[in-house]
Scaffold this motif. Structure first.
Motif, PDB file in Angstrom:
ATOM      1  N   ASP A   1       0.808  -1.412  -0.318  1.00 26.22           N
ATOM      2  CA  ASP A   1      -0.127   0.312   0.173  1.00 26.22           C
ATOM      3  C   ASP A   1       0.906   1.744  -0.013  1.00 26.22           C
ATOM      4  OD1 ASP A   1      -2.633  -1.804   2.819  1.00 26.22           O
ATOM      5  OD2 ASP A   1      -2.320  -1.061   0.257  1.00 26.22           O
ATOM      6  N   ALA A   2       1.850   0.951   0.281  1.00 28.34           N
ATOM      7  CA  ALA A   2       3.085   1.999   0.455  1.00 28.34           C
ATOM      8  C   ALA A   2       3.204   3.081  -0.926  1.00 28.34           C
ATOM      9  CB  ALA A   2       4.150   2.250   0.540  1.00 28.34           C
ATOM     10  N   ALA A   3       2.988   4.414  -0.536  1.00 29.15           N
ATOM     11  CA  ALA A   3       3.169   4.649  -2.170  1.00 29.15           C
ATOM     12  C   ALA A   3       2.891   6.292  -2.294  1.00 29.15           C
ATOM     13  CB  ALA A   3       2.279   4.660  -3.139  1.00 29.15           C
ATOM     14  N   LEU A   4       2.687   6.957  -3.221  1.00 27.62           N
ATOM     15  CA  LEU A   4       1.925   8.577  -3.296  1.00 27.62           C
ATOM     16  C   LEU A   4       0.769   8.582  -3.479  1.00 27.62           C
ATOM     17  CD1 LEU A   4       3.261  11.734  -2.875  1.00 27.62           C
ATOM     18  CD2 LEU A   4       3.765  11.361  -4.885  1.00 27.62           C
ATOM     19  N   TYR A   5       0.237   9.313  -2.070  1.00 28.91           N
ATOM     20  CA  TYR A   5      -1.289   9.060  -2.738  1.00 28.91           C
ATOM     21  C   TYR A   5      -1.659  10.564  -3.118  1.00 28.91           C
ATOM     22  CZ  TYR A   5      -1.820   4.450  -0.789  1.00 28.91           C
ATOM     23  OH  TYR A   5      -2.522   3.283  -0.801  1.00 28.91           O
ATOM     24  N   TYR A   6      -2.846  11.041  -3.887  1.00 25.65           N
ATOM     25  CA  TYR A   6      -2.893  11.908  -4.799  1.00 25.65           C
ATOM     26  C   TYR A   6      -4.509  12.163  -4.499  1.00 25.65           C
ATOM     27  CZ  TYR A   6       1.547  11.876  -7.566  1.00 25.65           C
ATOM     28  OH  TYR A   6       2.242  11.756  -7.438  1.00 25.65           O
ATOM     29  N   CYS A   7      -5.501  13.082  -4.022  1.00 25.39           N
ATOM     30  CA  CYS A   7      -6.594  13.001  -4.445  1.00 25.39           C
ATOM     31  C   CYS A   7      -7.055  14.471  -5.328  1.00 25.39           C
ATOM     32  CB  CYS A   7      -7.338  14.147  -2.963  1.00 25.39           C
ATOM     33  SG  CYS A   7      -6.730  15.381  -2.677  1.00 25.39           S
ATOM     34  N   ALA A   8      -7.728  13.945  -5.612  1.00 21.42           N
ATOM     35  CA  ALA A   8      -8.168  14.910  -7.250  1.00 21.42           C
ATOM     36  C   ALA A   8      -9.410  14.798  -7.210  1.00 21.42           C
ATOM     37  CB  ALA A   8      -8.553  13.229  -8.383  1.00 21.42           C
ATOM     38  N   ALA A   9     -10.352  16.157  -7.759  1.00 17.22           N
ATOM     39  CA  ALA A   9     -11.855  16.163  -8.113  1.00 17.22           C
ATOM     40  C   ALA A   9     -12.147  16.183  -8.968  1.00 17.22           C
ATOM     41  CB  ALA A   9     -11.769  18.149  -7.890  1.00 17.22           C
ATOM     42  N   ASP A  10     -13.402  15.506  -9.690  1.00 18.27           N
ATOM     43  CA  ASP A  10     -13.588  15.086 -10.786  1.00 18.27           C
ATOM     44  C   ASP A  10     -15.287  16.401 -10.864  1.00 18.27           C
ATOM     45  OD1 ASP A  10     -15.332  12.325 -11.918  1.00 18.27           O
ATOM     46  OD2 ASP A  10     -15.204  14.684 -12.464  1.00 18.27           O
ATOM     47  N   ILE A  11     -14.947  17.121 -11.720  1.00 23.60           N
ATOM     48  CA  ILE A  11     -16.091  18.233 -11.680  1.00 23.60           C
ATOM     49  C   ILE A  11     -17.163  18.030 -12.442  1.00 23.60           C
ATOM     50  CG2 ILE A  11     -14.391  19.643 -10.269  1.00 23.60           C
ATOM     51  CD1 ILE A  11     -14.620  21.518 -13.424  1.00 23.60           C
ATOM     52  N   ARG A  12     -16.932  16.709 -13.680  1.00 25.55           N
ATOM     53  CA  ARG A  12     -17.961  16.772 -14.353  1.00 25.55           C
ATOM     54  C   ARG A  12     -18.781  16.639 -13.639  1.00 25.55           C
ATOM     55  NH1 ARG A  12     -16.618  12.070 -17.169  1.00 25.55           N
ATOM     56  NH2 ARG A  12     -15.743  11.676 -15.313  1.00 25.55           N
ATOM     57  N   THR A  13     -19.288  15.738 -12.911  1.00 23.01           N
ATOM     58  CA  THR A  13     -20.673  14.852 -11.906  1.00 23.01           C
ATOM     59  C   THR A  13     -19.870  15.078 -10.946  1.00 23.01           C
ATOM     60  OG1 THR A  13     -20.787  12.919 -12.148  1.00 23.01           O
ATOM     61  CG2 THR A  13     -18.975  12.534 -12.370  1.00 23.01           C
ATOM     62  N   ILE A  14     -21.611  14.924 -10.364  1.00 20.41           N
ATOM     63  CA  ILE A  14     -21.664  14.414  -8.825  1.00 20.41           C
ATOM     64  C   ILE A  14     -21.787  13.545  -8.653  1.00 20.41           C
ATOM     65  CG2 ILE A  14     -23.052  17.480  -8.308  1.00 20.41           C
ATOM     66  CD1 ILE A  14     -25.939  15.826  -8.344  1.00 20.41           C
ATOM     67  N   PHE A  15     -21.680  12.959  -8.961  1.00 20.17           N
ATOM     68  CA  PHE A  15     -21.922  11.262  -9.270  1.00 20.17           C
ATOM     69  C   PHE A  15     -20.597  10.688  -8.005  1.00 20.17           C
ATOM     70  CE2 PHE A  15     -26.374  11.444  -8.923  1.00 20.17           C
ATOM     71  CZ  PHE A  15     -26.825  11.904  -9.934  1.00 20.17           C
ATOM     72  N   GLY A  16     -19.403  10.391  -9.373  1.00 20.65           N
ATOM     73  CA  GLY A  16     -18.302  10.080  -9.007  1.00 20.65           C
ATOM     74  C   GLY A  16     -18.438   9.105 -10.217  1.00 20.65           C
TER      75      GLY A  16
END
Length: 125
Positions: free
Chosen positions: A89-104
């Protein structure tokens, strides 16, 4: 949208860690969010995603049952609670925003419009 991830560090195998991602610049409850990771020498991969309300979540098979994604729209923050951590599980973790949709729920990085800088943790065995 600006995203700031935090919470990385060193954790023992079997342990837990919670990552946070603070968002700004757009009404947080109007878009879906996701977490991705990139381990050394590997390609970026999808980890988890969450709808605008937090009512729907999605997980990669490799983390299902161990990781939980959640969000607090009042705090403009998305979380990734990680339990039973493994060395892989060790890694660089990124959060990201998907503004195309509210459902994701997209597993594809190219569907996400904004990315945080990433937070890294390592797992000791």
């Amino acid at each position: 949208v600006q995203l700031q991830a935090s919470g990385g560090g060193l954790v023992q195998a079997g342990g837990s860690l919670r990552l946070s991602c603070a968002a700004s610049g757009r009404t947080f409850g109007s878009y879906a969010m996701g977490w991705f990771r990139r381990a050394p020498g590997k390609e970026r991969e999808f980890v988890a995603a969450i709808s605008w309300s937090g009512g729907t979540t999605y997980y990669a098979d490799s983390v299902k049952g161990r990781f939980t994604i959640s969000r607090d729209n009042a705090k403009n923050t998305v979380y990734l609670q990680m339990n039973s951590l493994k060395p892989e599980d060790a890694a660089l973790y990124y959060c990201a925003a998907d503004i195309r949709t509210i459902f994701g729920g997209s597993w594809y990085g190219h569907d996400y419009n904004y990315w945080g800088q990433g937070t890294y943790f390592t797992v000791s065995s």
